[in-house]
Design a protein around this motif. Sequence first.
Motif, PDB file in Angstrom:
ATOM      1  N   LEU A 203     -43.385  -1.433  52.557  1.00 17.32           N
ATOM      2  CA  LEU A 203     -42.648  -2.488  53.810  1.00 17.32           C
ATOM      3  C   LEU A 203     -42.477  -3.174  53.043  1.00 17.32           C
ATOM      4  CD1 LEU A 203     -43.150  -1.920  57.810  1.00 17.32           C
ATOM      5  CD2 LEU A 203     -41.821  -0.772  56.023  1.00 17.32           C
ATOM      6  N   VAL A 204     -43.479  -3.922  52.206  1.00 18.42           N
ATOM      7  CA  VAL A 204     -42.970  -5.337  51.107  1.00 18.42           C
ATOM      8  C   VAL A 204     -42.790  -4.682  50.024  1.00 18.42           C
ATOM      9  CG1 VAL A 204     -45.143  -6.188  52.456  1.00 18.42           C
ATOM     10  CG2 VAL A 204     -45.727  -4.940  50.460  1.00 18.42           C
ATOM     11  N   TYR A 205     -43.408  -3.555  49.294  1.00 14.48           N
ATOM     12  CA  TYR A 205     -42.505  -3.092  48.492  1.00 14.48           C
ATOM     13  C   TYR A 205     -42.021  -2.960  48.178  1.00 14.48           C
ATOM     14  CZ  TYR A 205     -43.956  -1.767  43.547  1.00 14.48           C
ATOM     15  OH  TYR A 205     -43.932  -2.316  42.274  1.00 14.48           O
TER      16      TYR A 205
ATOM     17  N   ARG B 147     -35.943  -2.062  36.000  1.00 15.59           N
ATOM     18  CA  ARG B 147     -37.409  -1.846  37.321  1.00 15.59           C
ATOM     19  C   ARG B 147     -36.845  -1.637  38.813  1.00 15.59           C
ATOM     20  NH1 ARG B 147     -39.783  -6.105  33.811  1.00 15.59           N
ATOM     21  NH2 ARG B 147     -39.390  -7.168  35.965  1.00 15.59           N
ATOM     22  N   SER B 148     -35.247  -1.800  38.715  1.00 14.56           N
ATOM     23  CA  SER B 148     -34.577  -1.882  40.002  1.00 14.56           C
ATOM     24  C   SER B 148     -35.037  -0.204  39.834  1.00 14.56           C
ATOM     25  CB  SER B 148     -33.654  -2.570  40.187  1.00 14.56           C
ATOM     26  OG  SER B 148     -32.901  -1.698  39.503  1.00 14.56           O
ATOM     27  N   GLN B 149     -34.387   0.805  38.776  1.00 17.83           N
ATOM     28  CA  GLN B 149     -34.760   1.788  39.003  1.00 17.83           C
ATOM     29  C   GLN B 149     -35.526   2.446  38.292  1.00 17.83           C
ATOM     30  OE1 GLN B 149     -31.094   2.982  40.008  1.00 17.83           O
ATOM     31  NE2 GLN B 149     -31.048   1.179  40.230  1.00 17.83           N
TER      32      GLN B 149
ATOM     33  N   ARG C  42     -39.305  -4.733  49.870  1.00 17.71           N
ATOM     34  CA  ARG C  42     -38.365  -5.742  49.546  1.00 17.71           C
ATOM     35  C   ARG C  42     -38.472  -6.344  48.476  1.00 17.71           C
ATOM     36  NH1 ARG C  42     -35.275  -7.493  52.919  1.00 17.71           N
ATOM     37  NH2 ARG C  42     -36.219  -9.954  52.795  1.00 17.71           N
ATOM     38  N   TYR C  43     -39.011  -5.907  47.286  1.00 22.48           N
ATOM     39  CA  TYR C  43     -38.860  -6.041  45.992  1.00 22.48           C
ATOM     40  C   TYR C  43     -37.606  -5.818  45.391  1.00 22.48           C
ATOM     41  CZ  TYR C  43     -43.992  -8.116  46.307  1.00 22.48           C
ATOM     42  OH  TYR C  43     -45.107  -9.000  46.789  1.00 22.48           O
ATOM     43  N   PHE C  44     -36.914  -4.652  46.018  1.00 19.26           N
ATOM     44  CA  PHE C  44     -36.422  -4.295  45.039  1.00 19.26           C
ATOM     45  C   PHE C  44     -34.712  -5.146  46.059  1.00 19.26           C
ATOM     46  CE2 PHE C  44     -38.901  -1.225  44.428  1.00 19.26           C
ATOM     47  CZ  PHE C  44     -38.804  -1.292  42.854  1.00 19.26           C
ATOM     48  N   GLY C  45     -34.799  -5.308  47.130  1.00 22.13           N
ATOM     49  CA  GLY C  45     -33.417  -6.536  47.231  1.00 22.13           C
ATOM     50  C   GLY C  45     -33.531  -5.671  48.886  1.00 22.13           C
TER      51      GLY C  45
ATOM     52  N   PRO D 159     -35.972  -6.384  34.470  1.00 22.20           N
ATOM     53  CA  PRO D 159     -35.584  -6.399  35.728  1.00 22.20           C
ATOM     54  C   PRO D 159     -34.959  -5.085  36.813  1.00 22.20           C
ATOM     55  CG  PRO D 159     -35.536  -8.426  35.583  1.00 22.20           C
ATOM     56  CD  PRO D 159     -35.876  -8.159  34.514  1.00 22.20           C
ATOM     57  N   ASP D 160     -33.805  -5.424  35.827  1.00 16.18           N
ATOM     58  CA  ASP D 160     -32.905  -4.078  36.038  1.00 16.18           C
ATOM     59  C   ASP D 160     -32.925  -3.237  35.825  1.00 16.18           C
ATOM     60  OD1 ASP D 160     -30.803  -6.634  36.219  1.00 16.18           O
ATOM     61  OD2 ASP D 160     -30.735  -6.436  33.943  1.00 16.18           O
TER      62      ASP D 160
ATOM     63  N   ARG E   9     -34.567  -4.870  55.405  1.00 13.46           N
ATOM     64  CA  ARG E   9     -35.093  -4.566  56.483  1.00 13.46           C
ATOM     65  C   ARG E   9     -35.017  -2.851  56.815  1.00 13.46           C
ATOM     66  NH1 ARG E   9     -38.627  -8.677  55.678  1.00 13.46           N
ATOM     67  NH2 ARG E   9     -36.073 -10.320  55.776  1.00 13.46           N
TER      68      ARG E   9
END
Lengths: 289, 308
Positions: free
Chosen positions: B100-102, B77-79, B104-107, B74-75, B110
């Motif tokens: 917009l929804v995508y 993939r955040s990059q 959100r997956y990175f926290g 996950p870490d 909005r």
Amino acid sequence: MTALDPTSSGAPSDLSAGALSEDARRALAGGAAPRRFGAWYVAEHRIRAMRGYLQSAIVTSIGNPLVYLFALGIGLASLVPQGVGEVSYLVFVAPALLATAAVTVAADETTYPMLAGFKWNPVFFGMNASPVTGTQISAGIMIAITVRLLATVAIYFAVMLLFGAVPLATGVLAIPVAVATGLAVGGLIGAYASRIEDDRGQLPMLMRFGVTPMFLFSGTFFPLETLPPWLQWIGWISPLWHGSELGRVVSYGYDEPAWLTAVHVVYLAVLIVVGLRLVATAFTRRLNK
Amino acid sequence: MPEPVITARQLSKQYGDFTAVDGIDFDVAPGESFGLLGPNGAGKSTTMRMVGAVSTRTGGELRILGLDPDKHGPDIRSQLGVVPQQDNLDQELRVRDNLLVYGRYFGLPRGVIAERADALLEFAQLADRAKAKVDDLSGGMKRRLTIARALINEPRILLLDEPTTGLDPQARHILWDRLFRLKEQGTTLVLTTHYMDEAEQLCDRLVVVDKGRIMAEGSPAALIREYSSREVLEVRFGSDKNAEAAERLQGIGDRLEVLPDRILVYSENGEAELERITQLGLEPITSLVRRSSLEDVFLRLTGRSLIE
């Protein structure tokens, strides 16, 4: 090659603050929120996608209870003037219809939408390319399904109140009971649907020979005891029977031994936990190829 | 060389008895544009999925941004930004909503996502299609939207798996232009392709992959210098006469490659070789002198063509 030496790559040592590059530190910070809230992000996405069929969902949520309560609770009930046990046929059948509605919605949401996410609208792979994990994706989908179940069941319950089908105040507990029944069935179906690689009509088969007979043999429309003993076992393993009976206990104080009530609760809880676990493993395995 | 953002050593992936990736080594430097060139089934996509921290390796070592993907998926993939071979946009959502929804997956908050979504729609030349249904977009537009989505988290590394496969030439050029801009902005690009022109256009450095192994590594120009000649003369004598003519051509050019429909003569000077052929009394039906390409490199390395 020291950076790649397996002995130096243990979690504690490669996380010691000094040894970390700027990139690695940024990655660890970036992964923090998704690690905690990933499932909720997925649920948010799915609920947004459900808006696409919001109108039809509302119409069926209101129309469905009206039709069934009229047809069975008033129509069929006229053939059963003596009621069932202590109560009228309407009061007897309503909690079971509530649970049935939840199971129908759960089956809708866990069959094709689950398979589609891997095959025809492969959004799960897209989600998994972000920090969100397979387990979180499956959990998020189940959260979204729970929200939809809750909405459907609450509307259904309101219509039941209008029909005067809920004598006791504890009847409101029929709402969580029905949602739990839906989740118990939905988790298992979802675990199966998300394992299907080639669509050869397995899901319609499952509906026709699994879900529909469950409606007929789960003591929904008549007490399970009226079935011949060799058919009653279907009811005992059916989450719908356990959910319906539990609904009757809270809705009109249906008289059954306390241990049996406990069995309903435990059985539904176990199925939910097992179902969710199975869905999570199916997702993780399929996404991690 | 600065600390690489990706390091692979003996990286392998096994599916049962089948070895998709067979012990490959490579490094990718920050800001570099790195390509994996090879035919279908060479193991490029599997490598990309391992680098994307979704597919677990079965052997070797892999570090992305200094972290092990087994522990820090996950870490990592955040990059990353990922553009998969098959678009996996949500067809149930509209164009802008997909971004917009995508996000959100990175926290991401909005407000930040909304701002970036608008900028990215501009970048992807889709601003006027923001409210369109994904299904109504052309193939090229869907790819651009997928790239826009992959950029919502301002990734350190952008992974592109066959970014232009299936697109018409115009759509490909638009896409190349967008990718080139990203490269200029310093985004690290890792891409797979089986198009040599794409690799030549976009990659600073590439590895040629076949059957899960790396056959060669270098910049496109260096690979061509090392494994091919400057020019190639292609001559056709008609399919039944090619083999016979090839025998008489021995000694012409640095090297000959006899294909079913034509003969390739590798040389520093194609025109001069053509003259020698006519002096031998041979008359090719058609002849063409061109510069060597990565296709020639691949042919030399594997004895096979890239697109089969």
